[in-house]
Design a protein around this motif. Sequence first.
Motif, PDB file in Angstrom:
ATOM      1  N   ARG A  61       0.867  -1.171   0.000  1.00  0.00           N
ATOM      2  CA  ARG A  61       0.000   0.000   0.000  1.00  0.00           C
ATOM      3  C   ARG A  61       0.904   1.222   0.000  1.00  0.00           C
ATOM      4  NH1 ARG A  61      -5.216  -1.952   1.478  1.00  0.00           N
ATOM      5  NH2 ARG A  61      -6.028   0.171   1.540  1.00  0.00           N
ATOM      6  N   LEU A  62       0.402   2.339  -0.490  1.00  0.00           N
ATOM      7  CA  LEU A  62       1.187   3.563  -0.553  1.00  0.00           C
ATOM      8  C   LEU A  62       0.971   4.375   0.716  1.00  0.00           C
ATOM      9  CD1 LEU A  62       0.586   4.591  -4.278  1.00  0.00           C
ATOM     10  CD2 LEU A  62       2.364   3.116  -3.319  1.00  0.00           C
ATOM     11  N   LEU A  63       2.049   4.614   1.431  1.00  0.00           N
ATOM     12  CA  LEU A  63       1.971   5.346   2.700  1.00  0.00           C
ATOM     13  C   LEU A  63       1.672   6.823   2.475  1.00  0.00           C
ATOM     14  CD1 LEU A  63       4.749   7.217   3.168  1.00  0.00           C
ATOM     15  CD2 LEU A  63       5.770   4.971   3.404  1.00  0.00           C
ATOM     16  N   ARG A  64       1.240   7.465   3.545  1.00  0.00           N
ATOM     17  CA  ARG A  64       1.003   8.915   3.518  1.00  0.00           C
ATOM     18  C   ARG A  64       1.392   9.487   4.878  1.00  0.00           C
ATOM     19  NH1 ARG A  64      -3.982  12.068   0.814  1.00  0.00           N
ATOM     20  NH2 ARG A  64      -3.359  14.183   1.372  1.00  0.00           N
ATOM     21  N   THR A  65       2.504  10.227   4.920  1.00  0.00           N
ATOM     22  CA  THR A  65       2.967  10.770   6.198  1.00  0.00           C
ATOM     23  C   THR A  65       2.232  12.040   6.598  1.00  0.00           C
ATOM     24  OG1 THR A  65       4.690  12.172   5.225  1.00  0.00           O
ATOM     25  CG2 THR A  65       5.277   9.877   5.712  1.00  0.00           C
ATOM     26  N   GLY A  66       1.748  12.816   5.612  1.00  0.00           N
ATOM     27  CA  GLY A  66       1.146  14.105   5.909  1.00  0.00           C
ATOM     28  C   GLY A  66       2.156  15.172   6.266  1.00  0.00           C
ATOM     29  N   LEU A  67       3.445  14.872   6.071  1.00  0.00           N
ATOM     30  CA  LEU A  67       4.534  15.793   6.416  1.00  0.00           C
ATOM     31  C   LEU A  67       5.419  15.982   5.188  1.00  0.00           C
ATOM     32  CD1 LEU A  67       5.417  14.205   9.864  1.00  0.00           C
ATOM     33  CD2 LEU A  67       4.200  16.377   9.511  1.00  0.00           C
ATOM     34  N   VAL A  68       5.590  17.221   4.766  1.00  0.00           N
ATOM     35  CA  VAL A  68       6.321  17.503   3.536  1.00  0.00           C
ATOM     36  C   VAL A  68       7.816  17.666   3.771  1.00  0.00           C
ATOM     37  CG1 VAL A  68       6.624  19.183   1.673  1.00  0.00           C
ATOM     38  CG2 VAL A  68       4.324  18.496   2.378  1.00  0.00           C
ATOM     39  N   MET A  69       8.199  18.493   4.734  1.00  0.00           N
ATOM     40  CA  MET A  69       9.614  18.845   4.878  1.00  0.00           C
ATOM     41  C   MET A  69      10.490  17.646   5.196  1.00  0.00           C
ATOM     42  SD  MET A  69       9.770  21.984   4.072  1.00  0.00           S
ATOM     43  CE  MET A  69      11.475  22.312   4.498  1.00  0.00           C
ATOM     44  N   GLU A  70       9.978  16.671   5.957  1.00  0.00           N
ATOM     45  CA  GLU A  70      10.801  15.523   6.328  1.00  0.00           C
ATOM     46  C   GLU A  70      11.163  14.667   5.112  1.00  0.00           C
ATOM     47  OE1 GLU A  70       8.963  12.706   8.933  1.00  0.00           O
ATOM     48  OE2 GLU A  70       7.835  11.827   7.275  1.00  0.00           O
ATOM     49  N   SER A  71      10.385  14.760   4.033  1.00  0.00           N
ATOM     50  CA  SER A  71      10.726  14.052   2.795  1.00  0.00           C
ATOM     51  C   SER A  71      11.373  14.980   1.777  1.00  0.00           C
ATOM     52  CB  SER A  71       9.471  13.420   2.186  1.00  0.00           C
ATOM     53  OG  SER A  71       8.984  12.367   2.985  1.00  0.00           O
ATOM     54  N   LEU A  72      11.044  16.266   1.836  1.00  0.00           N
ATOM     55  CA  LEU A  72      11.611  17.209   0.882  1.00  0.00           C
ATOM     56  C   LEU A  72      13.112  17.396   1.094  1.00  0.00           C
ATOM     57  CD1 LEU A  72      11.241  19.278  -1.395  1.00  0.00           C
ATOM     58  CD2 LEU A  72      10.637  20.976   0.356  1.00  0.00           C
ATOM     59  N   ILE A  73      13.541  17.575   2.327  1.00  0.00           N
ATOM     60  CA  ILE A  73      14.963  17.842   2.580  1.00  0.00           C
ATOM     61  C   ILE A  73      15.855  16.680   2.151  1.00  0.00           C
ATOM     62  CG2 ILE A  73      16.673  18.245   4.401  1.00  0.00           C
ATOM     63  CD1 ILE A  73      14.582  20.071   5.749  1.00  0.00           C
ATOM     64  N   PRO A  74      15.566  15.427   2.555  1.00  0.00           N
ATOM     65  CA  PRO A  74      16.423  14.346   2.059  1.00  0.00           C
ATOM     66  C   PRO A  74      16.335  14.153   0.549  1.00  0.00           C
ATOM     67  CG  PRO A  74      14.597  13.469   3.341  1.00  0.00           C
ATOM     68  CD  PRO A  74      14.600  14.948   3.552  1.00  0.00           C
ATOM     69  N   SER A  75      15.200  14.482  -0.054  1.00  0.00           N
ATOM     70  CA  SER A  75      15.105  14.386  -1.518  1.00  0.00           C
ATOM     71  C   SER A  75      16.005  15.415  -2.194  1.00  0.00           C
ATOM     72  CB  SER A  75      13.651  14.568  -1.970  1.00  0.00           C
ATOM     73  OG  SER A  75      12.836  13.508  -1.502  1.00  0.00           O
ATOM     74  N   ILE A  76      16.102  16.604  -1.611  1.00  0.00           N
ATOM     75  CA  ILE A  76      17.029  17.601  -2.145  1.00  0.00           C
ATOM     76  C   ILE A  76      18.467  17.106  -1.994  1.00  0.00           C
ATOM     77  CG2 ILE A  76      17.932  19.948  -1.844  1.00  0.00           C
ATOM     78  CD1 ILE A  76      15.090  20.757  -0.918  1.00  0.00           C
ATOM     79  N   LEU A  77      18.773  16.497  -0.860  1.00  0.00           N
ATOM     80  CA  LEU A  77      20.123  15.971  -0.651  1.00  0.00           C
ATOM     81  C   LEU A  77      20.477  14.899  -1.689  1.00  0.00           C
ATOM     82  CD1 LEU A  77      20.195  15.613   3.244  1.00  0.00           C
ATOM     83  CD2 LEU A  77      21.372  17.348   1.868  1.00  0.00           C
ATOM     84  N   GLU A  78      19.484  14.223  -2.236  1.00  0.00           N
ATOM     85  CA  GLU A  78      19.715  13.144  -3.191  1.00  0.00           C
ATOM     86  C   GLU A  78      19.825  13.632  -4.633  1.00  0.00           C
ATOM     87  OE1 GLU A  78      16.606  10.319  -2.498  1.00  0.00           O
ATOM     88  OE2 GLU A  78      17.223   9.945  -0.430  1.00  0.00           O
ATOM     89  N   GLN A  79      19.712  14.930  -4.854  1.00  0.00           N
ATOM     90  CA  GLN A  79      19.792  15.460  -6.219  1.00  0.00           C
ATOM     91  C   GLN A  79      21.183  15.262  -6.819  1.00  0.00           C
ATOM     92  OE1 GLN A  79      18.705  19.578  -5.855  1.00  0.00           O
ATOM     93  NE2 GLN A  79      16.519  19.178  -5.748  1.00  0.00           N
ATOM     94  N   LYS A  80      21.238  14.522  -7.925  1.00  0.00           N
ATOM     95  CA  LYS A  80      22.438  14.411  -8.766  1.00  0.00           C
ATOM     96  C   LYS A  80      23.683  13.949  -8.017  1.00  0.00           C
ATOM     97  CE  LYS A  80      20.728  17.922 -11.982  1.00  0.00           C
ATOM     98  NZ  LYS A  80      20.233  16.950 -12.953  1.00  0.00           N
TER      99      LYS A  80
END
Length: 331
Positions: free
Chosen positions: A132-151
């Motif tokens: 099933r696809l999870l939903r944390t309801g929290l943006v920044m906790e996923s946004l910051i590590p995603s930025i760290l993973e850029q390129k």
Amino acid sequence: MAGRFAPRTTAVPRQRPAVGDTSAALTRLWTPPGPLDLRLVLGPLRRGPADPAYRALPDGTFWRATRTPAGPGTLRISAAPGGRIAGAAWGPGAQWMLDRLPALLGADDDPDAFRPRHRLIATTRHRRPGLRLLRTGLVMESLIPSILEQKVTTDEAYRAWRLLLRTYGTPAPGPVDPLFGRYGLHVMPDARTWSLIPSWEWHRAGVDAKRSATILRAVRVARRMEEAAAMELPEAMARLQVIPGIGPWTAAETLQRSNGAADAVTVGDLHLPGIVGHALAGHRNADDAEMLELLAPYAGQRHRATRLIMLSGHTPPRRAPRFSPRDIASL
């Protein structure tokens, strides 16, 4: 007198390792509406094998430390008799986390809306009924590590996340398990703390100026970013991409986790087009355009389709050497 006019920089004090919290946990039992594989559902939250905010223990227990609107919280999730899920939470954010436990574990997701059109995907779905696809309801906790993973390589990104959380994060409330290691669990820093991290600490963590600047721009408008958790996918994608340095790849990687966005397909990834092309058309050199064409029959469910493809294990054999990590901390 020479130091009189030296610029001042406010450094954030480093946190000491967690020492534990013996306060009683809040608890909840929840019965999922169908098969549920905790490892598959919660897996996307893991940022490397030593993620300070996430642990999957050998006994099938999962621990998550996060910063909620009510404050830091630690959540323990495990299977319980009768097909139920047991949740225990500590800290100011405990009640917030337990209230949203069903959504986190995919209660808002609708796997039955998915119609496989390829044998590989149909077979994988049959073998993985607990996805099933999870939903944390929290943006920044996923946004910051995603930025760290850029390129960069995943190892580089995971190292940066690990160092920054251990240095500037908050020791997680709740008990300390010996299996967590000597550092324990950490809640990620709040927006103000992120904004005060000195440039040399970003450098020490291997984060270049472009990515650190993107994170700093995002944390300045953290509240506006968090509003995207309640938006429909097109509006949420647009909200995140208002920030320079956040493109479709980063926005999709974030909203897959924060919003449980079943159609947030990751465009701009180095490997995904080739994996999808190889699985669905035998074309390992597919680009984004071909990937989107192959996924068109799954409109509205394209992220779920790619999850199933990845879980199938039907990926093209590696022909090129791995991308070499950059060590900017030594420069």
